[in-house]
Structure formats: structure tokens, C-alpha cells
Design an enzyme around this catalytic site. Structure first.
Site, PDB file in Angstrom:
ATOM      1  N   TYR A 123      39.174  41.670  41.911  1.00 37.44           N
ATOM      2  CA  TYR A 123      39.748  42.990  41.771  1.00 37.44           C
ATOM      3  C   TYR A 123      40.804  43.329  42.696  1.00 37.44           C
ATOM      4  O   TYR A 123      41.671  44.307  42.403  1.00 37.44           O
ATOM      5  CB  TYR A 123      38.772  44.111  41.880  1.00 37.44           C
ATOM      6  CG  TYR A 123      39.136  45.487  41.617  1.00 37.44           C
ATOM      7  CD1 TYR A 123      38.590  45.800  40.245  1.00 37.44           C
ATOM      8  CD2 TYR A 123      39.478  46.460  42.324  1.00 37.44           C
ATOM      9  CE1 TYR A 123      38.755  47.254  39.696  1.00 37.44           C
ATOM     10  CE2 TYR A 123      39.802  47.710  41.681  1.00 37.44           C
ATOM     11  CZ  TYR A 123      39.480  48.159  40.595  1.00 37.44           C
ATOM     12  OH  TYR A 123      39.484  49.276  39.971  1.00 37.44           O
ATOM     13  N   LYS A 172      27.716  36.080  38.098  1.00 35.64           N
ATOM     14  CA  LYS A 172      28.129  35.173  36.909  1.00 35.64           C
ATOM     15  C   LYS A 172      27.925  33.771  37.644  1.00 35.64           C
ATOM     16  O   LYS A 172      28.870  33.084  37.258  1.00 35.64           O
ATOM     17  CB  LYS A 172      29.400  35.706  36.523  1.00 35.64           C
ATOM     18  CG  LYS A 172      29.628  35.034  35.074  1.00 35.64           C
ATOM     19  CD  LYS A 172      28.974  35.396  33.992  1.00 35.64           C
ATOM     20  CE  LYS A 172      29.258  34.449  32.798  1.00 35.64           C
ATOM     21  NZ  LYS A 172      28.519  34.911  31.501  1.00 35.64           N
ATOM     22  N   ASP A 205      26.368  39.712  32.051  1.00 35.71           N
ATOM     23  CA  ASP A 205      26.276  39.755  30.437  1.00 35.71           C
ATOM     24  C   ASP A 205      25.337  40.564  30.101  1.00 35.71           C
ATOM     25  O   ASP A 205      24.767  41.358  29.418  1.00 35.71           O
ATOM     26  CB  ASP A 205      27.262  38.652  29.731  1.00 35.71           C
ATOM     27  CG  ASP A 205      26.594  37.303  30.193  1.00 35.71           C
ATOM     28  OD1 ASP A 205      26.085  37.256  31.212  1.00 35.71           O
ATOM     29  OD2 ASP A 205      27.100  36.425  29.360  1.00 35.71           O
ATOM     30  N   ASP A 229      32.901  47.850  39.077  1.00 36.31           N
ATOM     31  CA  ASP A 229      33.613  48.572  38.593  1.00 36.31           C
ATOM     32  C   ASP A 229      33.099  48.993  37.184  1.00 36.31           C
ATOM     33  O   ASP A 229      33.207  50.348  36.670  1.00 36.31           O
ATOM     34  CB  ASP A 229      35.052  48.361  38.401  1.00 36.31           C
ATOM     35  CG  ASP A 229      35.932  49.150  37.880  1.00 36.31           C
ATOM     36  OD1 ASP A 229      36.011  50.262  38.143  1.00 36.31           O
ATOM     37  OD2 ASP A 229      37.100  48.844  37.512  1.00 36.31           O
TER      38      ASP A 229
HETATM   39 MG    MG Z   1      36.478  52.429  37.766  1.00 36.58          MG
END
Ligand code: MG
Ligand code: NAI
Length: 334
Positions: A123, A172, A205, A229
Site C-alpha cells: 500500500y 496470501k 480470498d 484496507d
Molecule cells: Mg480505505
């Protein structure tokens, strides 16, 4: 009296901050507000979206209640929210999502708290072009043992002190074996220090599917920045959306409590703004400064308002009222 820095913010920020401050005052919270400026309003008035005095006040008083801030698109300054998180190393983004009475949602009995690592991962925007034609781009994810350990420990400590049974770590690691693999490895090690708390790990997932099929099975969740997020907004969606969920950004020294929604310029100044998200954030703030009994009283008054006086709530959650009627209804129910 605990001193707390208050930034009303832009757009609906002023209305919802006033509503929240009034409710806290009526609930007899022991807070002395230190008003400070940030955002578009501060930029227009003082030439800086994050004035030095504001930063100094937060550094000194350590606790901040922040309304939403407008970030101009394209040109202009960079996000003040991101700047604050970086400046004070607010590494833990904590987002509770709990089923509320009278709020339309097919999901019942949701009661989870997501801990999102706030400083690293994919991010952080470490991106570059590989070729001059800009037809090939790359992005770098950063994960360190130290940053993983502090967020995972924060999640376990929260579980311990809040009577929670389980921590679910989301990753992941089957594909991103180094970065999220490291996060998982640290999680497995830290979990050994907390024998009374159940620990599980899920691939992201699968987590997304589980959250909409059986959200009630989750308790405390900890994950890396980008996954957090996305999943924290998903969790908000399970219980009524961004208008009804609060958030905390915690570092070792400072803590910032904010609404997760934006400044909603489309409804600013019309009395339609729902103060509930900032109100729930302020309850986290009260707990943080040792006034949990007051937070509990306000929480009960909010629930009562939702059950008995929903018409007084704002239109976004199906009410017929305004910011002011909701505020008054909560105060009447205190
Ligand atoms: Mg956000
Ligand atoms: P937004 O969250 O402000 O609004 C999205 C939609 O939700 C709008 O229709 C708005 O009316 C509604 N809404 C939001 N909060 C509400 C509330 N409390 N009560 C009732 N309705 C509500 O998102 P948008 O429009 O994308 O962003 C507007 C500005 O806010 C932008 O400048 C953006 O950068 C900023 N922003 C700031 C955030 C922060 O300070 N943490 C977070 C997200 C956006």
C-alpha cells in the site's frame, strides 16, 4: 480533565464534531478540548493543510479526535490523513464492526475487530515505470519482522483485554511467500505467547468469502495494509456501511480517532450528516483515556435510540431526522 486535541475538519466535519462533542459533554466525559486546524479549511486560511501548531498540539497531548478532511483530487496537497499516520507512526488501524439494532443488513451477530497494519505492505506506493513508454509498471511491497510483530501483538493484547476468544491472521502466503509469508510466520510465533487465545490463519480470498457467508465466526482479525484496507470496508458494509463504523489509528505514543467516511461535500450544512461513525470513534477514544464507563453509557444510549427512536436518526440509515434530532435523542437516552 484529560486534554484531547480536536480537529473538526471539512465539509460535514464541523456538524458531526459538534454533535459528538455535545453528546460527550452531556455524558460528563472528563475532556478538555484543544481545538486545532487541518485539511482544506486550514490550507485556505493558514496556507498549510497541516499547520505546525497542529502537529505540536498532537505531539504534546497525544490524543486526537479528527473529523473528515477534504483532499483535493489531482493538484493540491497530499492526504493529511496519510501524513498524520506517517508523522506519528500510527501503525495500528483498528476498525470494529458490530451488528446494530434497526440497521438494514442481511448479516446478524457480526462482532469483529480488524487490526490493519498501517505503515507497510503493497500500500505504500513504492511504484515505478520499467520502460520509458510507460507500458510496464512495478510496485514493491515492504514487510518487516518488527512491524509485523507490533501489529500482531497489538491484536493479541486487544483480544486478551477485551475478552475476545480468537485471533484470525489473514495473508496470501501461498503466493506472496516472502512478504505475507513473513507476516504469517511472525503471527505463528507470537501466537505461542498467548495460549488462552485461539489462533487461525486464512488466505485472503477465502477470508473475503467467509466474511459474507459466516461473518459471525470472526472475532479479532489481523492483516497487512492493503488486505486490511479492503476487508475493513467489507466489514463496515456488513453492519450498515461507513456511516456507522468508527476507527482508531494507534501508535506507541499518539492515538488518532476518526470517522472512516469523508467530508461528504454533497450534504454539508444540510443537517443530514450522520454523526454515528465519529461518535463510535469517540467511544474508542474514551476507552483509550480510561473513561470506559462513560463510553458504555453513550453506547447504550445509541442502541436505545436505534431501537426506540429510529425516526430521529439521519436519512442515510433510514431515519427521518437530522444530525440535531439524533444528537438530542441520544442525549435524552443517556
Ligand atoms: Mg480505505
Ligand atoms: P464521502 O465519504 O465523503 O462520501 C461518500 C457518500 O457517503 C456521499 O454520498 C456522502 O453524502 C455519504 N456520507 C459520507 N459520510 C456520511 C455521513 N456521516 N452521514 C451521511 N452520509 C454520509 O466520500 P467522497 O465523496 O469520496 O469524499 C469526499 C471528500 O472526503 C474527499 O475530499 C476525500 O478526499 C475526503 N475523504 C476523507 C477521509 C478522511 O478524512 N478520513 C476519508 C475519505 C474521503
Amino acid at each position: 480533565m484529560q486534554k484531547v486535541v480536536r480537529i473538526a475538519g471539512d465539509g460535514i466535519g464541523v456538524e458531526i464534531t459538534e454533535a459528538v462533542s455535545t453528546i460527550l459533554e452531556q455524558a460528563e466525559a472528563h475532556i478538555q478540548w484543544i481545538d486545532a486546524k487541518a485539511g482544506l479549511g486550514a490550507f485556505e486560511e493558514l496556507g498549510s493543510p497541516l499547520p505546525d501548531e497542529t502537529v505540536a498540539a498532537i505531539r504534546e497531548h497525544k490524543v486526537l479526535l479528527k473529523g473528515p478532511l477534504t483532499t483535493p483530487v489531482g493538484t493540491g496537497f497530499r492526504s493529511v490523513n496519510v501524513a498524520l499516520r506517517q508523522h506519528f507512526d500510527l501503525y495500528a488501524n483498528i476498525r470494529p464492526a458490530r451488528t446494530l439494532p434497526s440497521i438494514d443488513s442481511p448479516f446478524k451477530q457480526v462482532d469483529m475487530v480488524i487490526f490493519r497494519e498501517n505503515t507497510q505492505g503493497l500500500y505504500i506506493g513504492k511504484e515505478h515505470w520499467v520502460n520509458a513508454e510507460k507500458t510496464h509498471a512495478e510496485s514493491v511491497a515492504v514487510v518487516t519482522e518488527q512491524a509485523s510483530e507490533r501489529i500482531i501483538r497489538a491484536a493479541f493484547e486487544y483480544a486478551l483485554t477485551h475478552d475476545r476468544q480468537k485471533v484470525s491472521l489473514v495473508h496470501k502466503a501461498n503466493i506472496l511467500k516472502f512478504t505475507t509469508g513473513l507476516f504469517l510466520e511472525v503471527g505463528r510465533r507470537v501466537a505461542k505467547d498467548y495460549n488462552s487465545i485461539e489462533f487461525e490463519d486464512l488466505i485472503v480470498d477465502n477470508m473475503a468469502m467467509q466474511m459474507v457467508m459466516r461473518p459471525e465466526r470472526f472475532d479479532v482479525v489481523v492483516t497487512t495494509n492493503l488486505f486490511g484496507d479492503i476487508l475493513s470496508d467489507l466489514a463496515s458494509g456488513l453492519v450498515g456501511g461507513l456511516g456507522v463504523t468508527g476507527a482508531a489509528n494507534m501508535g506507541d505514543e499518539q492515538a488518532m480517532f476518526e470517522a472512516v467516511h469523508g467530508s461528504a461535500p454533497d450534504i454539508a450544512g444540510q443537517g443530514k450528516a450522520n454523526p454515528m461513525a465519529l461518535l463510535f470513534s469517540s467511544l474508542m477514544l474514551l476507552e483509550h483515556i480510561g473513561q470506559k464507563n462513560i463510553a458504555n453509557n453513550i453506547s447504550k444510549a445509541i442502541y436505545k435510540t436505534l431501537v426506540e427512536k429510529k425516526v430521529y436518526c439521519t436519512p442515510d440509515i433510514g431515519g427521518k431526522g437530522t444530525t440535531q434530532t439524533f444528537t438530542q435523542a441520544v442525549i435524552d437516552n443517556l
